[in-house]
Enzyme design. Structure first.
Site, PDB file in Angstrom:
ATOM      1  N   HIS A  61       0.850  -1.198   0.000  1.00  0.00           N
ATOM      2  CA  HIS A  61       0.000   0.000   0.000  1.00  0.00           C
ATOM      3  C   HIS A  61       0.883   1.245   0.000  1.00  0.00           C
ATOM      4  CE1 HIS A  61      -4.094   1.779   1.318  1.00  0.00           C
ATOM      5  NE2 HIS A  61      -3.366   2.704   0.707  1.00  0.00           N
ATOM      6  N   HIS A  63       1.793   5.006  -2.205  1.00  0.00           N
ATOM      7  CA  HIS A  63       1.475   6.023  -3.210  1.00  0.00           C
ATOM      8  C   HIS A  63       2.801   6.638  -3.675  1.00  0.00           C
ATOM      9  CE1 HIS A  63      -2.888   6.046  -2.197  1.00  0.00           C
ATOM     10  NE2 HIS A  63      -2.431   5.714  -1.003  1.00  0.00           N
ATOM     11  N   ARG A  65       3.211   8.465  -6.336  1.00  0.00           N
ATOM     12  CA  ARG A  65       2.958   9.743  -7.013  1.00  0.00           C
ATOM     13  C   ARG A  65       3.594   9.769  -8.406  1.00  0.00           C
ATOM     14  NH1 ARG A  65      -1.030  10.449  -3.414  1.00  0.00           N
ATOM     15  NH2 ARG A  65      -0.331  11.107  -1.357  1.00  0.00           N
ATOM     16  N   ASN A  95      -4.341   6.450  -7.580  1.00  0.00           N
ATOM     17  CA  ASN A  95      -4.924   7.797  -7.570  1.00  0.00           C
ATOM     18  C   ASN A  95      -3.853   8.835  -7.901  1.00  0.00           C
ATOM     19  OD1 ASN A  95      -3.785   7.084  -5.048  1.00  0.00           O
ATOM     20  ND2 ASN A  95      -4.907   8.708  -3.996  1.00  0.00           N
ATOM     21  N   LYS A 146      -8.169  -1.141  -7.322  1.00  0.00           N
ATOM     22  CA  LYS A 146      -8.443  -0.390  -6.095  1.00  0.00           C
ATOM     23  C   LYS A 146      -9.824   0.240  -6.213  1.00  0.00           C
ATOM     24  CE  LYS A 146      -7.587   1.806  -2.171  1.00  0.00           C
ATOM     25  NZ  LYS A 146      -6.549   2.834  -2.029  1.00  0.00           N
ATOM     26  N   HIS A 181     -10.832   0.783  -0.135  1.00  0.00           N
ATOM     27  CA  HIS A 181     -10.805   1.815   0.903  1.00  0.00           C
ATOM     28  C   HIS A 181     -12.241   1.929   1.401  1.00  0.00           C
ATOM     29  CE1 HIS A 181      -9.561   5.979   2.475  1.00  0.00           C
ATOM     30  NE2 HIS A 181     -10.835   5.815   2.813  1.00  0.00           N
ATOM     31  N   HIS A 237      -6.097  -0.543   5.141  1.00  0.00           N
ATOM     32  CA  HIS A 237      -5.986   0.266   6.370  1.00  0.00           C
ATOM     33  C   HIS A 237      -7.217   0.178   7.283  1.00  0.00           C
ATOM     34  CE1 HIS A 237      -8.106   2.901   3.657  1.00  0.00           C
ATOM     35  NE2 HIS A 237      -7.020   3.375   3.085  1.00  0.00           N
ATOM     36  N   ASP A 310       0.764   2.531   3.894  1.00  0.00           N
ATOM     37  CA  ASP A 310      -0.046   3.594   3.291  1.00  0.00           C
ATOM     38  C   ASP A 310       0.802   4.852   3.148  1.00  0.00           C
ATOM     39  OD1 ASP A 310      -2.075   5.031   2.163  1.00  0.00           O
ATOM     40  OD2 ASP A 310      -3.333   5.127   3.947  1.00  0.00           O
ATOM     41  N   HIS A 314       3.053  14.136   0.758  1.00  0.00           N
ATOM     42  CA  HIS A 314       2.554  15.417   0.252  1.00  0.00           C
ATOM     43  C   HIS A 314       3.595  16.486   0.522  1.00  0.00           C
ATOM     44  CE1 HIS A 314      -1.490  13.830  -0.383  1.00  0.00           C
ATOM     45  NE2 HIS A 314      -1.454  13.327   0.826  1.00  0.00           N
TER      46      HIS A 314
END
Length: 445
Positions: A61, A63, A65, A95, A146, A181, A237, A310, A314
């Site tokens: 899990h 991200h 980016r 995402n 997902k 999710h 999660h 997860d 950012h």
């Protein structure tokens, strides 16, 4: 025979126990595990005294980016963070910008990652707009789909029961899992709108919107869908006691469901969130101490199948302001293993638990054949740890672009010491020592 490399004087988690051994590596694979006196000849030897060899750990899990969100993280920085954190495989969530939801967007991400990754990378896809593209995405190599139930991210509206069931039936036939999710979109939206009208925009309001029951409602819906379609659903999660209990009941009923939790849900409470503020905001949020204990109980009893970071980086400026505008998520690739090894030291987990939760079960859930265990013939993906290394987490030193953490300053015991990817030493004693591109693209078997 002369092999490429022999790792001497090691302890390794092999066949469910810690044994003294050496490992021979040749052409990127484990050639032999055994006594040092039985090792073949080699031109290179590395001594691993006082270190423990684990099968390469998998973070299912993450991200990463990149592309339109490369300012937050890119494949190079994210996979460097993975190697430093002891992970040899990461599975990238979809995402992104553009959203991974077609053969073309998936192919583009795979191509870019292949050039830039330090570790092996597999990819999730969101559901496409056209159900006929589902099979094409699987053929392209997607690990899983997902389903973000809290809002529409891909081409499928999670509130459209008919479209959802059609997609899930197709995925079931392809024997590909769906990672969910689980937060109910309708209930969450109604709660957020009510709180906004009341001009509430603090952490407490976020907790009031993202309640246990919002999670439970989505869990029950997906359990029912799994029962109706025989589709395998993996709950991401899991954070709430009642949601976990619903998953346990589904497991007892032989419904094909699995679940993960995160280090932050195990180790941080809602009180910590109130103290730290929006920097620690995740979705779903961390819960009360009763839910924390329920999650630990789920780990002990084997009801929780895996732990994922997860990792959701950012820009620091995106972590401040109104809770309705703050970007949710925290970086986790460089903190997950040290935090869990600290719990091993405290007696809350065993090394076997770490391997089960972060290697064996993720490989099983996502069909990663030849991964998750030390075995002759498997790719030489190795996580090598120093169980006795004490240090404080320093977010400013992260390889990730997101140099913050709610765990910043925590004293931990246990540290990744070396990470081998396909037989190549990538991370060694705090430094990346290989070139980007050594990682491979992992596809579902």
């Amino acid at each position: 025979m002369i092999v490429d490399l022999v790792l001497n004087s090691a302890k390794a988690y092999f066949r469910n126990e810690i044994v003294d051994c050496s490992l021979a590596i040749d052409e990127g694979r484990i050639w032999k595990i055994g006594k040092e006196t039985n090792m073949p000849q080699t031109d290179e030897r590395i001594g691993l005294r006082n270190l423990l060899v684990l099968p390469g750990l998998i973070d299912a899990h993450v991200h990463l980016r990149d592309e339109g969100k490369a300012y937050k993280e890119d494949f190079t920085s994210g996979t460097a963070a993975a190697a430093v954190g002891g992970f040899t495989i990461v599975l990238d969530m979809p995402n992104n910008d553009p959203v991974t939801m077609s053969p073309e967007t998936l192919r583009n991400r795979m191509s870019k990652a292949k050039r830039e990754a330090f570790v092996n990378v597999g990819f999730f896809s969101e559901f496409p707009k056209k159900t006929k593209d589902i099979e094409k995405i699987v053929e392209e190599g997607a690990i899983a789909f997902k389903l973000f139930m809290a809002e529409q991210v891909g081409g499928l509206d999670p509130d459209d029961d008919s479209a959802l069931m059609e997609a899930l039936k197709i995925v079931s036939g392809l024997k590909v899992p769906v990672a969910a999710h689980a937060e109910d979109k309708t209930a969450l939206k109604a709660a957020v709108e009510k709180l906004k009208l009341a001009r509430r925009d603090d952490v407490e309001a976020f907790l009031e919107a993202h309640t246990d029951d919002v999670e439970l409602k989505a869990v029950k819906r997906m359990v029912k869908a799994s029962e109706q379609t025989n589709m395998r659903v993996h709950f991401c999660h899991v954070s709430a006691e009642n949601g976990l209990q619903a998953i346990v009941e589904a497991k007892k009923a032989k419904i094909p469901v699995t679940c993960e939790t995160t280090p932050h849900n195990l180790l941080l409470s809602a009180d910590d969130l109130r103290r730290i503020g929006t920097l620690a905001l995740t979705m779903p949020p961390v819960r009360d101490k009763d839910s924390m204990e329920a999650l630990w109980n789920g780990v002990r009893n084997g009801w929780i199948d895996s732990i994922g970071s997860d990792h959701a980086p950012h820009a620091l400026g995106e972590k401040a302001g109104s809770v309705w505008n703050v970007k949710v998520g925290i970086p986790g690739l460089e903190t997950t293993l040290p935090l869990l090894l600290t719990e091993v030291k405290r007696g809350r987990l065993s090394i076997g638990d770490v391997v089960r939760l972060m290697a064996e079960k993720p490989a099983e859930i996502y069909g990663l054949n030849g991964k998750g265990s030390l075995s002759a013939g498997n790719k030489a993906d190795l996580t090598i740890i120093d169980l006795n290394k004490k240090y404080k987490i320093d977010a400013s030193s992260f390889k990730s672009k997101a140099k913050y953490s709610p765990f910043d300053g925590w004293l931990v015991v246990g540290k990744p010491a070396k990470t081998f990817i396909n037989g190549v030493l990538v991370f060694d004693d705090s430094e990346i020592v290989a070139s980007a591109g050594v990682g491979e693209i992992v596809r579902r078997a």
